[in-house]
Motif scaffolding. Structure first.
Motif, mmCIF file in Angstrom:
data_model
loop_
_atom_site.group_PDB
_atom_site.id
_atom_site.type_symbol
_atom_site.label_atom_id
_atom_site.label_comp_id
_atom_site.label_asym_id
_atom_site.label_seq_id
_atom_site.Cartn_x
_atom_site.Cartn_y
_atom_site.Cartn_z
ATOM 1 N N SER A 108 1.166 -1.250 0.246
ATOM 2 C CA SER A 108 0.392 -0.289 0.093
ATOM 3 C C SER A 108 1.659 1.021 0.265
ATOM 4 O O SER A 108 2.503 0.944 0.265
ATOM 5 C CB SER A 108 -0.644 0.194 1.299
ATOM 6 O OG SER A 108 -1.457 -0.997 1.580
ATOM 7 N N TRP A 109 0.486 2.060 -0.376
ATOM 8 C CA TRP A 109 1.016 3.366 -0.464
ATOM 9 C C TRP A 109 0.235 4.653 -0.390
ATOM 10 O O TRP A 109 -1.214 4.684 -0.285
ATOM 11 C CB TRP A 109 1.618 4.082 -1.817
ATOM 12 C CG TRP A 109 2.513 2.957 -2.600
ATOM 13 C CD1 TRP A 109 1.961 1.325 -2.913
ATOM 14 C CD2 TRP A 109 4.181 3.336 -2.657
ATOM 15 N NE1 TRP A 109 3.516 0.960 -3.115
ATOM 16 C CE2 TRP A 109 4.716 2.075 -3.052
ATOM 17 C CE3 TRP A 109 4.964 4.248 -1.969
ATOM 18 C CZ2 TRP A 109 5.736 1.800 -3.132
ATOM 19 C CZ3 TRP A 109 6.214 4.118 -2.249
ATOM 20 C CH2 TRP A 109 6.656 2.373 -2.685
ATOM 21 N N GLY A 110 0.673 5.802 -0.015
ATOM 22 C CA GLY A 110 0.237 6.650 0.424
ATOM 23 C C GLY A 110 -0.271 7.823 -0.873
ATOM 24 O O GLY A 110 0.667 7.592 -1.604
ATOM 25 N N GLN A 111 -0.432 9.106 -0.456
ATOM 26 C CA GLN A 111 -0.925 9.723 -1.385
ATOM 27 C C GLN A 111 0.617 11.092 -2.124
ATOM 28 O O GLN A 111 1.080 11.993 -3.041
ATOM 29 C CB GLN A 111 -1.725 11.166 -1.395
ATOM 30 C CG GLN A 111 -3.267 9.943 -2.125
ATOM 31 C CD GLN A 111 -3.064 9.455 -3.061
ATOM 32 O OE1 GLN A 111 -3.224 9.849 -4.154
ATOM 33 N NE2 GLN A 111 -3.659 8.223 -3.643
ATOM 34 N N GLY A 112 1.116 11.424 -0.765
ATOM 35 C CA GLY A 112 2.717 11.703 -0.677
ATOM 36 C C GLY A 112 2.084 12.906 0.087
ATOM 37 O O GLY A 112 1.303 14.100 -0.269
#
Length: 119
Positions: A108-112
């Motif tokens: 999973s990744w965040g939006q930055g």
């Protein structure tokens, strides 16, 4: 639904400090490795720092001694205090979670959150 929400980015002068935070939901936070990546304009995304479920940490050579990743499992949050910032640290910083360890591909990744360091 997995959500990783970063905060704490901004504009700072060289030599200054920022602290990034990433609040996680929808995952079993305590068993995941958590990482911070960054991507500068025109460059590939790189692993900046990671912390395992057992609190083993990794820091990239360019940030050792200046950044220090930590996690707060009861708050489902991972932090990245950044000190003595340099213009080369300018990038979008992404939070990521990996169930198979720091060096595995994140699930999973965040939006930055953008960080800009002026000279």
């Amino acid at each position: 639904q997995v959500q990783l929400v970063e905060s704490g980015g901004g504009l700072v002068q060289a030599g200054g400090s920022l602290r990034l935070s990433c609040a996680a939901s929808g995952i079993d936070f305590s068993v995941n490795a958590m990482m911070w990546y960054r991507q500068a304009p025109g460059k590939q995304r790189e692993l900046v720092a990671g912390i395992s479920s057992g609190d083993w940490t990794f820091h990239g050579d360019s940030v050792k001694g200046r950044f220090r990743i930590s996690r707060d499992n009861p708050r489902n949050t991972v932090y990245l205090p950044m000190n003595n910032l340099k213009p080369a640290d300018t990038a979008v910083y992404y939070c990521a979670a990996a169930s198979r360890g720091i060096l595995s591909s994140p699930d999973s990744w965040g939006q930055g959150t953008p960080v800009s360091v002026s000279s």
